[in-house]
Design a protein around this motif. Sequence first.
Motif, short mmCIF file in Angstrom:
data_model
loop_
_atom_site.label_atom_id
_atom_site.label_comp_id
_atom_site.label_asym_id
_atom_site.label_seq_id
_atom_site.Cartn_x
_atom_site.Cartn_y
_atom_site.Cartn_z
N ILE A 17 1.86 0.76 -2.67
CA ILE A 17 2.51 -0.21 -3.55
C ILE A 17 1.80 -1.51 -3.29
CG2 ILE A 17 4.58 -1.73 -3.69
CD1 ILE A 17 6.18 0.65 -2.66
N LEU A 18 1.15 -1.82 -2.21
CA LEU A 18 0.51 -3.04 -2.02
C LEU A 18 -0.72 -3.07 -2.74
CD1 LEU A 18 1.33 -3.53 1.63
CD2 LEU A 18 2.28 -4.90 -0.25
N GLN A 19 -1.33 -1.80 -2.74
CA GLN A 19 -2.60 -1.49 -3.35
C GLN A 19 -2.63 -1.19 -5.17
OE1 GLN A 19 -4.32 1.29 -0.91
NE2 GLN A 19 -4.85 -0.10 0.65
N ALA A 20 -1.64 -0.93 -5.69
CA ALA A 20 -1.33 -0.91 -6.83
C ALA A 20 -1.98 -1.76 -7.57
CB ALA A 20 -0.05 -0.66 -7.23
N ALA A 21 -2.90 -1.08 -8.82
CA ALA A 21 -3.86 -2.10 -9.63
C ALA A 21 -3.09 -2.17 -11.11
CB ALA A 21 -5.03 -1.50 -9.59
N HIS A 22 -2.01 -1.12 -11.46
CA HIS A 22 -1.54 -1.33 -12.72
C HIS A 22 0.23 -1.31 -12.51
CE1 HIS A 22 -0.59 0.37 -16.54
NE2 HIS A 22 -1.77 -0.23 -16.95
N ARG A 23 0.52 -1.77 -13.58
CA ARG A 23 2.19 -1.78 -13.54
C ARG A 23 2.80 -0.16 -13.42
NH1 ARG A 23 4.62 -3.28 -18.79
NH2 ARG A 23 3.89 -1.23 -19.56
N ASP A 24 2.13 0.54 -14.06
CA ASP A 24 2.59 1.83 -14.08
C ASP A 24 2.52 2.48 -12.66
OD1 ASP A 24 3.35 2.00 -16.71
OD2 ASP A 24 1.30 2.92 -17.51
N GLU A 25 1.66 2.35 -11.98
CA GLU A 25 1.58 2.79 -10.39
C GLU A 25 2.74 2.22 -9.76
OE1 GLU A 25 -2.53 2.81 -8.57
OE2 GLU A 25 -3.14 1.49 -10.29
N LEU A 26 3.10 0.99 -9.96
CA LEU A 26 4.21 0.42 -9.09
C LEU A 26 5.52 1.25 -9.71
CD1 LEU A 26 3.70 -3.53 -8.99
CD2 LEU A 26 3.70 -1.83 -7.07
N LYS A 27 5.67 1.20 -10.95
CA LYS A 27 6.96 1.93 -11.50
C LYS A 27 7.12 3.33 -11.04
CE LYS A 27 8.11 1.53 -15.92
NZ LYS A 27 8.28 1.57 -17.17
#
Length: 175
Positions: free
Chosen positions: A70-80
């Motif tokens: 989560i902390l390293q997510a670079a794109h909104r879709d990764e967080l979603k």
Amino acid sequence: MDTLLISEFARHSGVSVHTLRHWHEVGLLTPAEVDLVSGYRRYHADQLGPARLISSLRQADVSVLLIRQILQAAHRDELKDAFQLLVHQARTRVQRQTAMIQAFTMLLEHLDQVPAPLPSRWMAELPPLPVSRLSVAFVGISGGIGRTPSAISTAAMLSRVVASIARKPPLRSHG
């Protein structure tokens, strides 16, 4: 940018110094500066948000690995995707807990039919309980709170226990 000593950062973030050191060791929250001589850690104020997020996620039993993603997510879709996984996991936990509550409630209702004090054969008539698979927090037992792995197996096991007990006539005292 000014930095905060670890104790100041801990006070502002609501996270213990011990936990901040652990998060640094496992790579969740790296201090802005670490003094090479003293080892003192210092943090920027803009790290308070991530610290609070990590704290909230850990309180929700989110794994260190998923928090790191989560902390390293670079794109909104990764967080979603990560948060959709968390929603799924939370729903699964609720379903497991609900099944356990239902099984415990059925067992409690059956216990109303058992004389007090419990006859010695009450325990003998129960099938063996797979305690190693029990996933209930045991509070008030000497040693504090303990957990073991699988809530769903506990609910299934208790349902079987309750069903087998329900097929037997209520125990009667012999006195």
